[in-house]
Motif scaffolding. Structure first.
Motif, short mmCIF file in Angstrom:
data_model
loop_
_atom_site.label_atom_id
_atom_site.label_comp_id
_atom_site.label_asym_id
_atom_site.label_seq_id
_atom_site.Cartn_x
_atom_site.Cartn_y
_atom_site.Cartn_z
N SER A 94 0.82 -1.22 0.00
CA SER A 94 0.00 0.00 0.00
C SER A 94 0.85 1.26 0.00
CB SER A 94 -0.97 -0.01 1.19
OG SER A 94 -2.00 -0.94 0.97
N ALA A 97 2.38 2.13 3.36
CA ALA A 97 1.54 2.15 4.56
C ALA A 97 1.47 0.82 5.27
CB ALA A 97 0.13 2.62 4.20
N GLU A 98 1.62 -0.29 4.55
CA GLU A 98 1.46 -1.62 5.15
C GLU A 98 2.82 -2.25 5.38
OE1 GLU A 98 -0.70 -5.95 4.32
OE2 GLU A 98 -0.63 -4.44 2.73
N ALA A 106 -2.00 0.66 11.80
CA ALA A 106 -2.57 0.13 10.57
C ALA A 106 -4.09 0.10 10.64
CB ALA A 106 -2.03 -1.28 10.31
N ARG A 109 -5.39 3.63 10.22
CA ARG A 109 -5.34 4.10 8.83
C ARG A 109 -6.41 3.44 7.98
NH1 ARG A 109 0.47 3.98 9.72
NH2 ARG A 109 0.59 1.89 8.82
N GLN A 139 -5.21 -0.80 3.66
CA GLN A 139 -4.46 0.43 3.97
C GLN A 139 -4.59 1.47 2.86
OE1 GLN A 139 -2.28 0.80 6.97
NE2 GLN A 139 -3.83 -0.73 7.42
N SER A 140 -5.10 1.06 1.73
CA SER A 140 -5.29 1.99 0.61
C SER A 140 -6.38 1.45 -0.29
CB SER A 140 -3.99 2.18 -0.19
OG SER A 140 -3.61 0.98 -0.82
N MET A 181 -5.53 7.13 0.23
CA MET A 181 -4.91 6.65 1.46
C MET A 181 -5.29 7.56 2.61
SD MET A 181 -1.11 5.69 -0.02
CE MET A 181 -0.60 4.96 1.53
N ALA A 185 -0.82 8.47 6.30
CA ALA A 185 -0.15 7.23 5.88
C ALA A 185 1.27 7.54 5.40
CB ALA A 185 -0.94 6.56 4.77
#
Length: 265
Positions: A94, A97-98, A106, A109, A139-140, A181, A185
């Motif tokens: 992501s 982000a992940e 997480a 988000r 996450q996205s 996102m 993030a």
């Protein structure tokens, strides 16, 4: 003979200067970090069809036995892991982000995207009619329009749907995709810098092909080696480029040859 310089000043990596830079960076035992789509694997019409070649996979596996290797991708970690054919030391999904390190962050988000999910459910029929596919990665969220019949209209519709007052998210475009996102993030630059610190590497080599890879190129210290796949972004801040993912196996083979020379010296 292919051109060796992109309009914005990036140099093709397969030049004498690129060879020297690659060897010098490998001497520092760097983190090797790669985007997936458009970098290790060619862009395909349907994201589910993306795979890396056996030649790329085998060379990455050999490199991973010698140096820390990371895949830093817009895909979810669970999605990309089965497409590699080898096990890297790190996978970050992501767009950064992940990373699997902070479950509470997480979850927060992912929760921040719930208003977007509600909105997409409301406008889902309109988006589907325009050929927009919705991919929720936790996450996205990716809104793909590569298969849209009217590829100029589809991104305009996506941005119109997302232009809701009070909607607090990051929105950025990619190759035939719009990504959404959480506002806080981390991006790929955050991820790669964190991985370098985490594994104690003295430097990094990073290759990517899209807008979301530019933060890594921009933030890279002078002793990192950055490679953009494709010369379609004249303003890219990468130092070097390759013309397409088809050259990736050659680059990985060159890394293996140079590492063998370093180890033998």
């Amino acid at each position: 003979m292919p051109l060796r310089k992109a309009p914005g000043g990036m140099q093709h990596l397969f030049t004498p200067a690129g060879e020297v830079a690659l060897a010098a960076t490998l001497l520092r035992r760097p983190l090797l970090a790669f985007d997936f789509d458009g970098t290790l694997a060619p862009i395909v019409a349907r994201p589910d069809d993306a795979r890396i070649s056996q030649a790329v996979s085998a060379r990455l596996k050999s490199l991973a036995a010698q140096l820390p290797v990371a895949i830093v991708t817009g895909r979810a970690v669970a999605d990309v892991r089965g497409r590699l054919g080898f096990e890297p030391r790190f996978i970050v999904g992501s767009h950064g982000a992940e990373d699997g390190l902070d479950a509470s962050a997480a979850a927060a988000r992912a929760g921040a995207l719930n208003p977007v999910r509600d909105l997409l459910r409301t406008r889902g029929a309109d988006l589907a009619a325009a050929g927009v596919g919705i991919e929720d990665k936790g996450q996205s969220i990716a809104l793909h329009y590569r298969l849209a019949r009217e590829q100029a209209r589809a991104p305009m519709l996506i941005l119109e749907v997302l232009a809701q007052p009070g909607l607090s998210v990051q929105v950025f475009a990619g190759k035939m995709v719009v990504n959404v996102m959480a506002p806080d993030a981390p991006d790929k630059a955050d991820a790669v810098h964190a991985l370098v610190a985490r594994c104690g590497a003295a430097s990094a080599i990073f290759a990517g092909d899209d807008v979301n890879d530019e933060p890594v190129f921009v933030s890279a210290p002078p002793d990192w080696l950055t490679v953009r796949i494709g010369r379609d972004h004249p303003a890219s801040r990468a130092r070097y480029f390759l013309d397409s993912p088809a050259e990736m196996a050659m680059l990985l083979e060159r890394m293996l040859v140079l590492l063998a020379r370093i180890d033998a010296s």
